[in-house]
Scaffold this motif. Structure first.
Motif, mmCIF file in Angstrom:
data_model
loop_
_atom_site.group_PDB
_atom_site.id
_atom_site.type_symbol
_atom_site.label_atom_id
_atom_site.label_comp_id
_atom_site.label_asym_id
_atom_site.label_seq_id
_atom_site.Cartn_x
_atom_site.Cartn_y
_atom_site.Cartn_z
ATOM 1 N N ARG A 81 -45.325 55.526 21.915
ATOM 2 C CA ARG A 81 -44.009 55.702 22.333
ATOM 3 C C ARG A 81 -43.690 54.870 23.470
ATOM 4 N NH1 ARG A 81 -42.221 58.039 26.319
ATOM 5 N NH2 ARG A 81 -43.092 60.109 26.644
ATOM 6 N N LYS A 82 -42.671 54.078 23.671
ATOM 7 C CA LYS A 82 -42.183 53.075 24.750
ATOM 8 C C LYS A 82 -42.111 54.282 26.030
ATOM 9 C CE LYS A 82 -41.942 49.453 22.536
ATOM 10 N NZ LYS A 82 -43.161 49.935 21.909
ATOM 11 N N PRO A 83 -42.601 53.855 27.242
ATOM 12 C CA PRO A 83 -42.673 54.489 28.398
ATOM 13 C C PRO A 83 -40.928 54.597 28.778
ATOM 14 C CG PRO A 83 -43.718 52.554 28.760
ATOM 15 C CD PRO A 83 -43.108 52.500 27.469
ATOM 16 N N ARG A 84 -40.902 56.249 29.157
ATOM 17 C CA ARG A 84 -39.434 56.541 29.733
ATOM 18 C C ARG A 84 -39.505 56.027 31.175
ATOM 19 N NH1 ARG A 84 -40.443 62.337 27.942
ATOM 20 N NH2 ARG A 84 -39.839 62.146 25.846
ATOM 21 N N GLU A 85 -38.393 55.894 31.684
ATOM 22 C CA GLU A 85 -38.196 55.287 33.164
ATOM 23 C C GLU A 85 -39.175 56.122 34.057
ATOM 24 O OE1 GLU A 85 -34.074 54.356 34.088
ATOM 25 O OE2 GLU A 85 -34.855 54.700 36.285
ATOM 26 N N GLY A 86 -39.913 55.715 34.805
ATOM 27 C CA GLY A 86 -40.660 56.402 35.800
ATOM 28 C C GLY A 86 -42.038 56.660 35.067
ATOM 29 N N GLU A 87 -42.157 56.500 33.819
ATOM 30 C CA GLU A 87 -43.604 56.862 33.277
ATOM 31 C C GLU A 87 -44.567 55.778 33.482
ATOM 32 O OE1 GLU A 87 -42.979 59.987 29.859
ATOM 33 O OE2 GLU A 87 -42.825 58.126 29.244
ATOM 34 N N VAL A 88 -45.882 56.198 33.867
ATOM 35 C CA VAL A 88 -46.617 55.309 34.384
ATOM 36 C C VAL A 88 -47.843 55.236 33.563
ATOM 37 C CG1 VAL A 88 -48.379 54.455 36.348
ATOM 38 C CG2 VAL A 88 -46.193 55.476 36.846
ATOM 39 N N HIS A 89 -48.481 54.229 33.013
ATOM 40 C CA HIS A 89 -49.415 53.997 31.912
ATOM 41 C C HIS A 89 -50.807 54.596 32.978
ATOM 42 C CE1 HIS A 89 -52.005 52.276 29.172
ATOM 43 N NE2 HIS A 89 -52.843 51.854 29.983
ATOM 44 N N GLY A 90 -51.646 55.521 32.156
ATOM 45 C CA GLY A 90 -52.916 55.894 32.860
ATOM 46 C C GLY A 90 -52.480 57.397 33.516
ATOM 47 N N VAL A 91 -51.189 57.634 33.691
ATOM 48 C CA VAL A 91 -50.800 58.836 34.580
ATOM 49 C C VAL A 91 -50.025 59.709 33.471
ATOM 50 C CG1 VAL A 91 -49.526 59.908 36.329
ATOM 51 C CG2 VAL A 91 -50.430 57.543 36.592
ATOM 52 N N ASN A 92 -48.834 59.258 32.937
ATOM 53 C CA ASN A 92 -48.290 60.160 32.072
ATOM 54 C C ASN A 92 -48.916 60.000 30.552
ATOM 55 O OD1 ASN A 92 -46.196 58.725 33.979
ATOM 56 N ND2 ASN A 92 -45.519 60.828 33.861
ATOM 57 N N TYR A 93 -49.099 58.857 30.145
ATOM 58 C CA TYR A 93 -49.705 58.395 28.964
ATOM 59 C C TYR A 93 -50.414 57.176 29.348
ATOM 60 C CZ TYR A 93 -47.150 61.499 25.949
ATOM 61 O OH TYR A 93 -46.348 62.936 25.514
ATOM 62 N N PHE A 94 -51.249 56.970 28.208
ATOM 63 C CA PHE A 94 -51.924 55.582 27.828
ATOM 64 C C PHE A 94 -50.902 55.003 26.824
ATOM 65 C CE2 PHE A 94 -55.753 57.897 29.367
ATOM 66 C CZ PHE A 94 -55.995 57.129 30.353
ATOM 67 N N PHE A 95 -50.125 54.076 27.269
ATOM 68 C CA PHE A 95 -49.073 53.404 26.063
ATOM 69 C C PHE A 95 -49.865 52.220 25.510
ATOM 70 C CE2 PHE A 95 -46.558 55.431 29.615
ATOM 71 C CZ PHE A 95 -45.867 56.166 28.904
ATOM 72 N N LEU A 96 -49.957 52.519 23.929
ATOM 73 C CA LEU A 96 -50.559 51.508 23.444
ATOM 74 C C LEU A 96 -49.700 51.032 22.255
ATOM 75 C CD1 LEU A 96 -54.003 53.463 22.596
ATOM 76 C CD2 LEU A 96 -53.653 52.086 24.408
ATOM 77 N N THR A 97 -50.283 49.821 21.768
ATOM 78 C CA THR A 97 -49.354 49.312 20.716
ATOM 79 C C THR A 97 -49.794 50.153 19.318
ATOM 80 O OG1 THR A 97 -50.983 47.514 20.323
ATOM 81 C CG2 THR A 97 -49.250 46.935 21.517
ATOM 82 N N VAL A 98 -49.335 49.861 18.105
ATOM 83 C CA VAL A 98 -49.523 50.486 16.874
ATOM 84 C C VAL A 98 -51.021 50.035 16.536
ATOM 85 C CG1 VAL A 98 -49.053 50.859 14.545
ATOM 86 C CG2 VAL A 98 -47.177 51.087 16.250
#
Ligand code: 5GP
Length: 191
Positions: free
Chosen positions: A33-50
């Protein structure tokens, strides 16, 4: 493990609890999922590509993974297993599909289902937080109907009205789970 419909306030509850109990490890999931405003990689989620996510699945890097409203979500295996081996309590905030996978592989896991005080409040919260477009809100409300069918597979239910009360209830669940006989067999044997 904590599950419940999107908008049930489980994220806020977990934050309230872990802020006061830093000894508990809150697993950070991976998602496409794309980060929401204020979400930080490694804190809220690890944001990955498919592609990155699928590669991690192949490498058996997830303890469980699931697709929720067209995005992938997964629990990184290594960090959770490390904490469990150190004897640290771990919280997973995951959807019902993921929770069922963990329950299957780890029968001693404690499953907690969170619900808002009513369906109307769920709807109001989802619209009110303004983080999703209206069509996504509708998809998440539909998903709530599906998720609630799994509630009877859970050990505990927290009705998330007052956040302080809900956090106290979560604490009580931790305490009673730690005191379960099955979790103290080594001590009894040694004694
Ligand atoms: P959100 O997009 O609102 O952050 O999360 C959507 C849903 O995915 C929520 O029900 C959340 O609990 C769930 N979720 C978050 N992380 C994971 C995970 O690692 N695995 C699974 N199965 N579900 C997750």
């Amino acid at each position: 493990m904590l599950s419940g419909p999107s908008g049930s306030g489980k994220g806020t509850l977990v934050k309230e609890y872990t802020d006061k109990h830093p000894e508990v490890f809150l697993s950070v999931s991976a998602t496409t999922r794309k980060p929401r405003e204020g979400e930080v990689h490694g804190v809220n989620y690890f944001f990955l590509t498919v592609d990155e996510f699928k590669k991690r699945i192949e490498e058996k890097g997830f303890l469980e993974h699931a697709q929720f409203c067209e995005n992938y979500y997964g629990t990184p295996r290594e960090s959770v297993e490390k904490k469990l081996n150190e004897g640290v309590d771990v919280i997973l905030e995951i959807d019902v599909q993921g929770a069922m996978q963990v329950k299957e592989n780890c029968p001693e896991a404690v499953l907690v289902f969170t619900l808002p005080p009513s369906y109307e409040i769920l709807r109001e919260r989802l619209i009110g937080r303004g983080t999703e477009a209206m069509d996504v809100v509708e998809k998440r409300l539909n998903e709530a109907h599906n998720e609630i069918k799994y509630a009877d597979k859970y050990d505990f239910v927290i009705i998330n009205d007052s956040i302080e009360t809900a956090a106290e209830e979560l604490g009580a669940i931790f305490t009673s789970s730690r005191c379960r006989r099955e979790n103290n067999t080594e001590f009894i044997k040694e004694f």
